[in-house]
Design a protein around this motif. Structure first.
Motif, mmCIF file in Angstrom:
data_model
loop_
_atom_site.group_PDB
_atom_site.id
_atom_site.type_symbol
_atom_site.label_atom_id
_atom_site.label_comp_id
_atom_site.label_asym_id
_atom_site.label_seq_id
_atom_site.Cartn_x
_atom_site.Cartn_y
_atom_site.Cartn_z
ATOM 1 N N ILE A 25 -42.098 3.155 22.377
ATOM 2 C CA ILE A 25 -41.371 4.078 23.252
ATOM 3 C C ILE A 25 -42.228 4.447 24.463
ATOM 4 N N LEU A 26 -41.604 4.417 25.613
ATOM 5 C CA LEU A 26 -42.209 4.931 26.835
ATOM 6 C C LEU A 26 -41.296 6.056 27.328
ATOM 7 N N GLU A 27 -41.755 7.302 27.157
ATOM 8 C CA GLU A 27 -40.978 8.452 27.631
ATOM 9 C C GLU A 27 -40.999 8.446 29.154
ATOM 10 N N MET A 28 -39.826 8.352 29.752
ATOM 11 C CA MET A 28 -39.734 8.327 31.204
ATOM 12 C C MET A 28 -39.406 9.711 31.749
ATOM 13 N N SER A 29 -38.619 10.469 30.978
ATOM 14 C CA SER A 29 -38.290 11.838 31.348
ATOM 15 C C SER A 29 -37.863 12.572 30.087
ATOM 16 N N ASN A 30 -38.707 13.486 29.636
ATOM 17 C CA ASN A 30 -38.397 14.296 28.461
ATOM 18 C C ASN A 30 -39.267 15.544 28.543
ATOM 19 N N ALA A 31 -38.672 16.615 29.067
ATOM 20 C CA ALA A 31 -39.450 17.830 29.302
ATOM 21 C C ALA A 31 -38.606 19.070 29.047
ATOM 22 N N PRO A 32 -39.233 20.122 28.542
ATOM 23 C CA PRO A 32 -38.500 21.374 28.280
ATOM 24 C C PRO A 32 -37.812 21.955 29.517
ATOM 25 N N ASP A 33 -38.348 21.692 30.707
ATOM 26 C CA ASP A 33 -37.730 22.250 31.911
ATOM 27 C C ASP A 33 -36.524 21.431 32.383
ATOM 28 N N ASP A 34 -36.175 20.376 31.636
ATOM 29 C CA ASP A 34 -34.985 19.569 31.905
ATOM 30 C C ASP A 34 -34.306 19.280 30.564
ATOM 31 N N PRO A 35 -33.782 20.322 29.894
ATOM 32 C CA PRO A 35 -33.317 20.182 28.517
ATOM 33 C C PRO A 35 -32.009 19.403 28.349
ATOM 34 N N GLU A 36 -31.299 19.139 29.432
ATOM 35 C CA GLU A 36 -29.992 18.501 29.316
ATOM 36 C C GLU A 36 -30.064 17.023 28.950
ATOM 37 N N VAL A 37 -31.181 16.357 29.256
ATOM 38 C CA VAL A 37 -31.240 14.902 29.060
ATOM 39 C C VAL A 37 -32.684 14.440 28.897
ATOM 40 N N SER A 38 -32.860 13.359 28.153
ATOM 41 C CA SER A 38 -34.139 12.649 28.136
ATOM 42 C C SER A 38 -33.855 11.168 28.308
ATOM 43 N N ILE A 39 -34.821 10.472 28.884
ATOM 44 C CA ILE A 39 -34.705 9.037 29.112
ATOM 45 C C ILE A 39 -36.000 8.389 28.635
ATOM 46 N N ALA A 40 -35.865 7.415 27.754
ATOM 47 C CA ALA A 40 -37.027 6.671 27.264
ATOM 48 C C ALA A 40 -36.696 5.191 27.325
ATOM 49 N N ARG A 41 -37.730 4.385 27.516
ATOM 50 C CA ARG A 41 -37.565 2.937 27.385
ATOM 51 C C ARG A 41 -38.038 2.556 25.996
ATOM 52 N N ALA A 42 -37.185 1.874 25.253
ATOM 53 C CA ALA A 42 -37.542 1.397 23.917
ATOM 54 C C ALA A 42 -37.801 -0.103 23.990
ATOM 55 N N ARG A 43 -38.787 -0.554 23.202
ATOM 56 C CA ARG A 43 -39.120 -1.978 23.140
ATOM 57 C C ARG A 43 -39.201 -2.379 21.675
ATOM 58 N N VAL A 44 -38.358 -3.334 21.289
ATOM 59 C CA VAL A 44 -38.330 -3.838 19.922
ATOM 60 C C VAL A 44 -38.771 -5.295 19.964
ATOM 61 N N ALA A 45 -39.779 -5.636 19.174
ATOM 62 C CA ALA A 45 -40.321 -6.991 19.158
ATOM 63 C C ALA A 45 -39.350 -7.962 18.486
ATOM 64 N N PRO A 46 -39.442 -9.257 18.805
ATOM 65 C CA PRO A 46 -38.572 -10.250 18.173
ATOM 66 C C PRO A 46 -38.683 -10.192 16.645
ATOM 67 N N GLY A 47 -37.526 -10.259 15.991
ATOM 68 C CA GLY A 47 -37.488 -10.267 14.534
ATOM 69 C C GLY A 47 -37.588 -8.905 13.882
ATOM 70 N N VAL A 48 -37.790 -7.854 14.662
ATOM 71 C CA VAL A 48 -37.951 -6.508 14.107
ATOM 72 C C VAL A 48 -36.602 -5.793 14.065
ATOM 73 N N THR A 49 -36.376 -5.065 12.978
ATOM 74 C CA THR A 49 -35.209 -4.196 12.841
ATOM 75 C C THR A 49 -35.724 -2.767 12.715
ATOM 76 N N THR A 50 -35.191 -1.875 13.525
ATOM 77 C CA THR A 50 -35.618 -0.477 13.442
ATOM 78 C C THR A 50 -35.105 0.132 12.145
ATOM 79 N N ARG A 51 -35.697 1.238 11.773
ATOM 80 C CA ARG A 51 -35.280 1.940 10.562
ATOM 81 C C ARG A 51 -33.906 2.573 10.784
ATOM 82 N N LEU A 52 -33.124 2.608 9.726
ATOM 83 C CA LEU A 52 -31.835 3.279 9.780
ATOM 84 C C LEU A 52 -32.106 4.769 9.947
#
Length: 124
Positions: free
Chosen positions: A22-49
């Motif tokens: 995860i790369l947090e691009m915008s996630n701050a208490p002074d902007d509580p309405e939204v957060s934006i992160a870039r997620a990167r999943v490697a080949p063959g990987v399944t995230t946890r349910l």
């Protein structure tokens, strides 16, 4: 809130227990309405349910291909340009079914907080 530009810092990417980077691009208490992160999943990987309590999440697929499972439904193929809408408390999981990294924006409303994350997978 004041007008400003937040600059992404690739060196701030971290591994999250969900099984992706995860790369947090915008996630701050002074902007509580939204957060934006870039997620990167490697080949063959399944995230946890998992699910998020009180947060709607949207995946905007940027690169790669995957299989996304939502709310116990059959997995569906996603690729660049697709937007996945995940209501609060809806189970979710994504698999990188391609040969390159799967990159997507995770946009949360209200903003993501770790306390909202609920792992639904069996313990490892």
């Amino acid at each position: 809130m004041n007008p400003r530009i937040r600059r992404a810092k690739p060196e701030d990417e971290y591994y999250f227990k969900e099984g992706c980077h995860i790369l947090e691009m915008s996630n701050a208490p002074d902007d509580p309405e939204v957060s934006i992160a870039r997620a990167r999943v490697a080949p063959g990987v399944t995230t946890r349910l998992h699910r998020l309590d009180g947060i709607t999440e949207r995946y905007v697929i940027l690169e790669g291909s995957g299989q996304v499972s939502l709310g116990g439904q059959a997995a569906q193929t996603v690729g660049p340009g697709d937007v996945v809408i995940i209501p609060p408390r809806c189970s979710q999981q994504i698999e990188n079914s391609g040969t390159t990294d799967l990159l997507f924006l995770a946009i949360c409303t209200p903003r993501f907080i770790p306390e909202a994350y609920e792992d639904m997978d069996e313990p490892v």
